[in-house]
Design an enzyme around this catalytic site. Structure first.
Site, mmCIF file in Angstrom:
data_model
loop_
_atom_site.group_PDB
_atom_site.id
_atom_site.type_symbol
_atom_site.label_atom_id
_atom_site.label_comp_id
_atom_site.label_asym_id
_atom_site.label_seq_id
_atom_site.Cartn_x
_atom_site.Cartn_y
_atom_site.Cartn_z
ATOM 1 N N HIS A 221 -2.859 7.114 6.474
ATOM 2 C CA HIS A 221 -3.125 5.878 5.724
ATOM 3 C C HIS A 221 -4.588 5.512 5.965
ATOM 4 C CE1 HIS A 221 -2.256 2.262 3.578
ATOM 5 N NE2 HIS A 221 -2.505 1.474 4.609
ATOM 6 N N GLU B 272 -1.498 4.334 13.856
ATOM 7 C CA GLU B 272 -1.146 5.646 13.319
ATOM 8 C C GLU B 272 -1.178 6.711 14.396
ATOM 9 O OE1 GLU B 272 -3.439 5.695 9.253
ATOM 10 O OE2 GLU B 272 -1.669 6.984 9.162
ATOM 11 N N CYS C 264 0.809 -1.212 0.000
ATOM 12 C CA CYS C 264 0.000 0.000 0.000
ATOM 13 C C CYS C 264 0.845 1.267 0.000
ATOM 14 C CB CYS C 264 -0.919 0.010 1.222
ATOM 15 S SG CYS C 264 -1.740 -1.562 1.482
#
Lengths: 406, 269
Positions: A291, A302, A158
């Protein structure tokens, strides 16, 4: 250990996009700023046996009827590249240009057509082999727009397109090329949908980043392409500088094949590297495009990474969007599409919202800009993040161009 | 004055028996390597040899990874695709799907050795090892710590048959291997008493062989020594095997299967 020195500032002089909102950067940006979602039910294949059928597909008609699945990513990449080069005022590229395209699947979005043909040999085999390869879209884009330098494909899950952007920046700083065409592309297909479903990573009802009820991601597709040049070259030819690429960082988690490091160590390192190269402190970052896949582990990770980077007070305060509920998770194209969203945010002072947010989660208490775009006219620096399978993390720091001056 | 870059370690494993390969990765993160495919294990085994050769075990904190992947995932991709077609979209195997990602090879190496430096994987076919090498060279010249350049290949009979049908396979051109090279700044290598295997004089990429060799020569600031004829062999493998030859050489890569070309100029230390 910190990167050894401040990196060379790189100008972003062109952007191009294909997303579930349609063809073009404006279609993408308008969709984001209006708080719309391009997520619907999958139409391209039958997902009814799966526990969910949600996805964000590029609208029908963008790709010519009869295009084989493996060529969709190529079509998206070519459309986005042409828009980006037009945007940069570079009609025809000669020697001195590079291409780095991020993808998770490349030409391997097989679909039934290739799989049923199998590995039959014969004269068609050679064409099929290279057409099926990760590198197929990059080769096609390079041929279409005339790129003569290093043409490569970056595959970092990703984080693919952020890694591709970072590679272009390295090549430019090393004076290997004068123009780096970078970004990513991926096409939605049963191959990927079934894979993510088997990992139970897909959302049952909606992608809800940072929400206490989050239960997974929604897949998307598309392509994002940026044209990068050294700032001095962009100025010399009078190009419009849309934003400055201040610094890039990548890092491995060295932790797990699919789950992120629980303390976000890889993402933290990637951010430190990007900020150090950009000579920007966390407190100067006015916006984060996370993300934000809305999986239980990712969003918590995160927040922890941001808090470990800039302190809890900053991590709670800095506006953090995830644009994935709007566009879907476009895999290899995600980083590039989200970088383009950051470019538009810096140009307009508007931050895209995070959709589907309803219930805060004390485990990731970010300001997720819920529901509606927000005006932040003083925005000067934005951070774009990606965290992929295999513990591959990447961060890009972008700065406002200030009317063409770095 | 541009920072000189040297190669301080080389690791190569070629078609090991399952027992030999298991021995090569023994003691490294068994929990995670249990899920690795043969390509991943080959890469880990080669990385271990390269790091040991460079005397960089345990891996330093700033060690980066620059990997190249060619056809290695075709087999698991095909299995995953066939499973979806034959058993249905809701019956994919999560372990199998995870292995279809090209960057998993680097991920296994990262996990095995605790490597958290700058990390990326190139997937431009058999050029990928050379591209990864060039990227590492530029990063180190710009100030990076040492970088493990890696690649591995293990072709299934299906892929081999397809390559043979295209006429692209000649005996020995598609070895099963894992390769690792440690690139490092010359001054840092000297400081820690590491013995360089070769000096990296230049790297070039282009649309064709002439363009790539020309770019490498400009990068080296000197004419390129005569290049060996390029063939279809994966670039990481050729790099690792030719480092045994001392002396100046140009390694050129221009596979028929993929467009583009790369050239790497090495000098004796």
């Amino acid at each position: 250990m910190l990167p050894p020195r401040v990196g060379e500032p790189i100008a972003i002089t062109g952007c191009g996009a294909v997303s579930a909102f349609g063809v073009g950067v404006e279609a993408l940006w308008t969709g984001l700023i209006e708080g719309r979602s391009a997520v619907e039910r999958v139409t391209r294949f039958d997902a009814s046996p799966c526990y969910t059928q949600l996805a964000a597909e590029v609208p029908a008609g963008v790709v010519p009827a009869g295009t084989l699945e493996g060529d969709r990513a190529t079509t998206y990449a070519c459309l986005a590249a042409r828009e980006a080069l037009r945007d940069a005022g570079l009609g025809q590229l000669l020697v001195g240009s590079d291409l780095a395209l991020g993808t998770t699947l490349g030409g391997m979005g097989w679909g039934e057509t290739y799989a049923r043909q199998g590995w039959a040999g014969g004269p068609a085999a050679a064409a099929r082999l290279s057409r099926l390869h990760y590198h197929a879209p990059a080769q096609a884009v390079a041929a279409q727009v005339g790129i003569q330098g290093e043409v490569t494909t970056v595959s970092a899950a990703c984080a693919s397109s952020l890694n591709a952007i970072a590679h272009g920046a390295v090549r430019l700083a090393a004076r290997r090329c004068d123009v780096a065409v970078v970004g990513g592309a991926d096409a939605l297909c049963a191959f990927v949908y079934g894979g993510f479903a088997s990992l139970l990573a897909l959302a049952r009802d909606a992608a809800r980043p940072f929400d206490r009820r989050r239960n997974g991601l929604v897949l998307g597709e598309g392509a994002g392409i940026l044209v990068l040049e050294r700032v001095e070259d962009a100025r010399a030819r009078g190009a419009r500088i849309r934003a400055i690429l201040g610094g890039c960082g990548t890092a491995g988690d060295a932790h797990h094949l699919t789950g992120p490091h629980r303390e976000g160590e890889g993402l933290r390192l990637a951010m430190v590297r990007a900020l150090t190269a950009a000579a920007v402190a966390p407190g100067d970052v006015g916006h984060v495009n996370a993300h934000g896949t809305a999986t239980p582990f990712n969003d918590r990770m995160e927040y922890v990474a941001l808090a470990r980077l800039g302190g809890e007070a900053w991590a709670r305060r800095v506006p953090v969007s995830s644009t994935k509920p709007a566009t879907g998770h476009a895999l290899g194209a995600a980083g590039a599409l989200e970088t383009i969203a950051c470019v538009r945010a810096l140009e307009t002072g508007l931050l895209p919202p995070t959709l589907n947010f309803g219930e805060p989660d004390p485990e990731c208490p970010v300001d997720s800009i819920p529901g509606r775009a927000r005006q932040v006219p003083e925005l000067r620096a934005a951070l774009n993040l990606a965290a992929g399978f295999g513990g591959q993390n990447a961060a890009i720091l972008l700065r406002r161009a200030d009317g063409g001056r770095a | 004055m541009r920072r000189a870059v040297v190669i301080t370690g080389v690791g190569l494993v070629e078609a090991p028996t399952p027992e030999a390969l298991a021995a090569d990765v023994a003691g490294l993160s068994e929990t995670h390597l249990r899920h690795a495919d043969r390509v991943g294990l080959l890469a880990v085994a080669a990385a271990r040899r390269a790091l040991a050769d460079a005397r960089l075990l345990p891996a330093p904190e700033d060690l980066g990874l620059s990997f190249g992947v060619g056809f290695g995932t075709y087999d698991v991709n095909a299995r995953h695709q066939r499973r979806i077609l034959e058993e249905g979209i809701a019956h994919a195997s999560p372990a199998e799907f995870t292995l279809t990602l090209p960057n998993m090879t680097a991920a296994f190496v990262s996990i095995a050795f605790g490597i958290r430096g700058e990390t990326t994987t190139f997937a431009d076919g058999t050029l990928a090892g050379a591209t990864a090498f060039g990227a590492a060279l530029d990063r180190i010249r710009a100030g990076s710590g040492p970088i493990l350049v890696g690649g591995a290949e293990s072709l299934s009979p299906d892929v081999v048959a397809a390559l043979e049908a295209t006429g692209l396979r000649s005996p020995g051109a598609w070895p099963e291997f894992g390769a690792g090279l440690i690139l490092e700044a010359a001054d840092r290598a000297a400081q820690r008493g590491a013995r360089p295997r070769a000096v990296v004089a230049g790297y070039g990429a282009g649309a064709d062989l002439q363009g790539a060799i020309g770019a490498a020569a400009r990068d080296a600031g000197a004419p390129a020594p005569d290049a060996r004829d390029p063939d279809e062999t994966p670039s990481a493998y050729r790099l690792a095997t030719h480092l045994a030859n001392a002396g100046a050489q140009t390694l050129a890569f221009a596979p028929a299967c993929f467009g583009g070309a790369r050239a790497i100029i090495l000098r004796a230390p």
